[in-house]
Design a protein around this motif. Sequence first.
Motif, PDB file in Angstrom:
ATOM      1  N   UNK A 125       0.818  -1.212   0.000  1.00 12.61           N
ATOM      2  CA  UNK A 125       0.000   0.000   0.000  1.00 12.61           C
ATOM      3  C   UNK A 125       0.848   1.256   0.000  1.00 12.61           C
ATOM      4  N   UNK A 126       1.921   1.236   0.786  1.00 16.45           N
ATOM      5  CA  UNK A 126       2.834   2.386   0.818  1.00 16.45           C
ATOM      6  C   UNK A 126       3.486   2.598  -0.540  1.00 16.45           C
ATOM      7  N   UNK A 127       3.947   1.524  -1.154  1.00 15.44           N
ATOM      8  CA  UNK A 127       4.606   1.635  -2.453  1.00 15.44           C
ATOM      9  C   UNK A 127       3.650   2.176  -3.507  1.00 15.44           C
ATOM     10  N   UNK A 128       2.396   1.731  -3.452  1.00 16.09           N
ATOM     11  CA  UNK A 128       1.392   2.252  -4.387  1.00 16.09           C
ATOM     12  C   UNK A 128       1.149   3.737  -4.147  1.00 16.09           C
ATOM     13  N   UNK A 129       0.970   4.108  -2.880  1.00 11.52           N
ATOM     14  CA  UNK A 129       0.677   5.496  -2.525  1.00 11.52           C
ATOM     15  C   UNK A 129       1.798   6.428  -2.949  1.00 11.52           C
ATOM     16  N   UNK A 130       3.032   5.966  -2.841  1.00  9.89           N
ATOM     17  CA  UNK A 130       4.175   6.808  -3.158  1.00  9.89           C
ATOM     18  C   UNK A 130       4.689   6.604  -4.588  1.00  9.89           C
ATOM     19  N   UNK A 131       3.928   5.885  -5.397  1.00  9.05           N
ATOM     20  CA  UNK A 131       4.287   5.643  -6.801  1.00  9.05           C
ATOM     21  C   UNK A 131       5.665   4.992  -6.934  1.00  9.05           C
ATOM     22  N   UNK A 132       5.921   4.012  -6.058  1.00 14.65           N
ATOM     23  CA  UNK A 132       7.215   3.318  -6.066  1.00 14.65           C
ATOM     24  C   UNK A 132       7.066   1.817  -6.314  1.00 14.65           C
ATOM     25  N   UNK A 133       5.885   1.361  -6.656  1.00 13.57           N
ATOM     26  CA  UNK A 133       5.669  -0.079  -6.837  1.00 13.57           C
ATOM     27  C   UNK A 133       6.597  -0.676  -7.895  1.00 13.57           C
ATOM     28  N   UNK A 134       6.870   0.108  -8.933  1.00 19.29           N
ATOM     29  CA  UNK A 134       7.674  -0.412 -10.046  1.00 19.29           C
ATOM     30  C   UNK A 134       9.157  -0.549  -9.695  1.00 19.29           C
ATOM     31  N   UNK A 135       9.567  -0.014  -8.551  1.00 21.59           N
ATOM     32  CA  UNK A 135      10.984  -0.129  -8.160  1.00 21.59           C
ATOM     33  C   UNK A 135      11.158  -0.959  -6.893  1.00 21.59           C
ATOM     34  N   UNK A 136      10.130  -1.679  -6.478  1.00 25.43           N
ATOM     35  CA  UNK A 136      10.171  -2.388  -5.196  1.00 25.43           C
ATOM     36  C   UNK A 136      11.311  -3.397  -5.121  1.00 25.43           C
ATOM     37  N   UNK A 137      11.715  -3.982  -6.260  1.00 27.86           N
ATOM     38  CA  UNK A 137      12.766  -5.000  -6.236  1.00 27.86           C
ATOM     39  C   UNK A 137      14.131  -4.448  -6.640  1.00 27.86           C
ATOM     40  N   UNK A 138      14.233  -3.140  -6.808  1.00 26.70           N
ATOM     41  CA  UNK A 138      15.519  -2.532  -7.149  1.00 26.70           C
ATOM     42  C   UNK A 138      16.290  -2.181  -5.871  1.00 26.70           C
ATOM     43  N   UNK A 139      17.621  -2.164  -5.947  1.00 23.12           N
ATOM     44  CA  UNK A 139      18.396  -1.704  -4.786  1.00 23.12           C
ATOM     45  C   UNK A 139      18.003  -0.268  -4.440  1.00 23.12           C
ATOM     46  N   UNK A 140      17.828   0.014  -3.166  1.00 22.87           N
ATOM     47  CA  UNK A 140      17.383   1.344  -2.750  1.00 22.87           C
ATOM     48  C   UNK A 140      18.346   2.429  -3.206  1.00 22.87           C
ATOM     49  N   UNK A 141      19.644   2.114  -3.233  1.00 22.56           N
ATOM     50  CA  UNK A 141      20.649   3.108  -3.620  1.00 22.56           C
ATOM     51  C   UNK A 141      20.593   3.463  -5.099  1.00 22.56           C
ATOM     52  N   UNK A 142      19.915   2.649  -5.910  1.00 24.51           N
ATOM     53  CA  UNK A 142      19.877   2.884  -7.358  1.00 24.51           C
ATOM     54  C   UNK A 142      18.758   3.838  -7.775  1.00 24.51           C
ATOM     55  N   UNK A 143      17.906   4.252  -6.842  1.00 23.22           N
ATOM     56  CA  UNK A 143      16.780   5.117  -7.181  1.00 23.22           C
ATOM     57  C   UNK A 143      17.249   6.528  -7.514  1.00 23.22           C
ATOM     58  N   UNK A 144      16.393   7.249  -8.237  1.00 21.52           N
ATOM     59  CA  UNK A 144      16.678   8.654  -8.516  1.00 21.52           C
ATOM     60  C   UNK A 144      16.573   9.461  -7.224  1.00 21.52           C
ATOM     61  N   UNK A 145      17.053  10.701  -7.270  1.00 17.22           N
ATOM     62  CA  UNK A 145      17.001  11.545  -6.078  1.00 17.22           C
ATOM     63  C   UNK A 145      15.587  11.753  -5.574  1.00 17.22           C
ATOM     64  N   UNK A 146      14.650  11.990  -6.486  1.00 13.58           N
ATOM     65  CA  UNK A 146      13.261  12.181  -6.085  1.00 13.58           C
ATOM     66  C   UNK A 146      12.644  10.922  -5.503  1.00 13.58           C
ATOM     67  N   UNK A 147      12.966   9.771  -6.112  1.00 14.17           N
ATOM     68  CA  UNK A 147      12.450   8.500  -5.591  1.00 14.17           C
ATOM     69  C   UNK A 147      13.016   8.199  -4.209  1.00 14.17           C
ATOM     70  N   UNK A 148      14.277   8.547  -3.979  1.00 14.15           N
ATOM     71  CA  UNK A 148      14.865   8.347  -2.644  1.00 14.15           C
ATOM     72  C   UNK A 148      14.137   9.198  -1.608  1.00 14.15           C
ATOM     73  N   UNK A 149      13.731  10.399  -2.002  1.00 15.84           N
ATOM     74  CA  UNK A 149      13.007  11.249  -1.057  1.00 15.84           C
ATOM     75  C   UNK A 149      11.641  10.654  -0.742  1.00 15.84           C
TER      76      UNK A 149
END
Length: 252
Positions: free
Chosen positions: A127-151
Amino acid sequence: MPDSVLAIEGVAKSFGANQVLANVGFSISKGEIVGLLGPNGCGKSTLLNLISGVFPADAGILAFQGENMTGQSMDQIARRGLVRTFQLPSMPRRMTVAELLHGAAARGAGFGSLFRRDASEMAEIDGLLDELALSHVRHLPAASLSGGQKKLLSIALALRASPRMICLDEPTAGVHPNLRHHMVGLLRRINASGITLLIVEHDMHFIRELCSRCVVMDRGAVIADCKPSELTSNEQVVEAYLGNARQKRAMA
């Protein structure tokens, strides 16, 4: 104030001979969204570090929900329900987004809980991933996200702590305009769920969209406590934060 969530009284902080904060005081009521503003070097980040327990104040009182938290560690303060995000969030390279969110709740619950993932917890993470529009990166390393996605992920991590108040350090800095618009709606929904917000921010348009009140600092002291609509009519604020008449017109 009876419904005060955060109360700051006479807070001071120096680093060597440099006094960064002097007699800072204000309070935030339950359910408010308050912007903490001011020019670079005015003491905003230092105050946020004191509130969240990164380091202690030299003088004064920091109270959360009526209890003095002066001198408590960041972990102690977070366990009481006050959490924060950072301007430049650092994420682990060997954990995926979903693993990091799971670990955030397991922290402090015992070593064995790191390996237990029941359906309700996974549903909460989904639910959190859906709400924050991060579902598509759930299996990616956290460090690989863009700056906005990290925020956005740092906000999700804060929410996993079941907070009563979140302090956000420049949540829109370096964020794409489309994501910035999404963040306004997200923070409104978070606030509507009963969470008080204190936002350190330079983007005045973002503050006007989101905040009902602003606390403005300059040279380590509070110089204004007002509505966002009143900022450009306050000469101290115009001089300290907006700079000149041309900038004043641009922000009107």
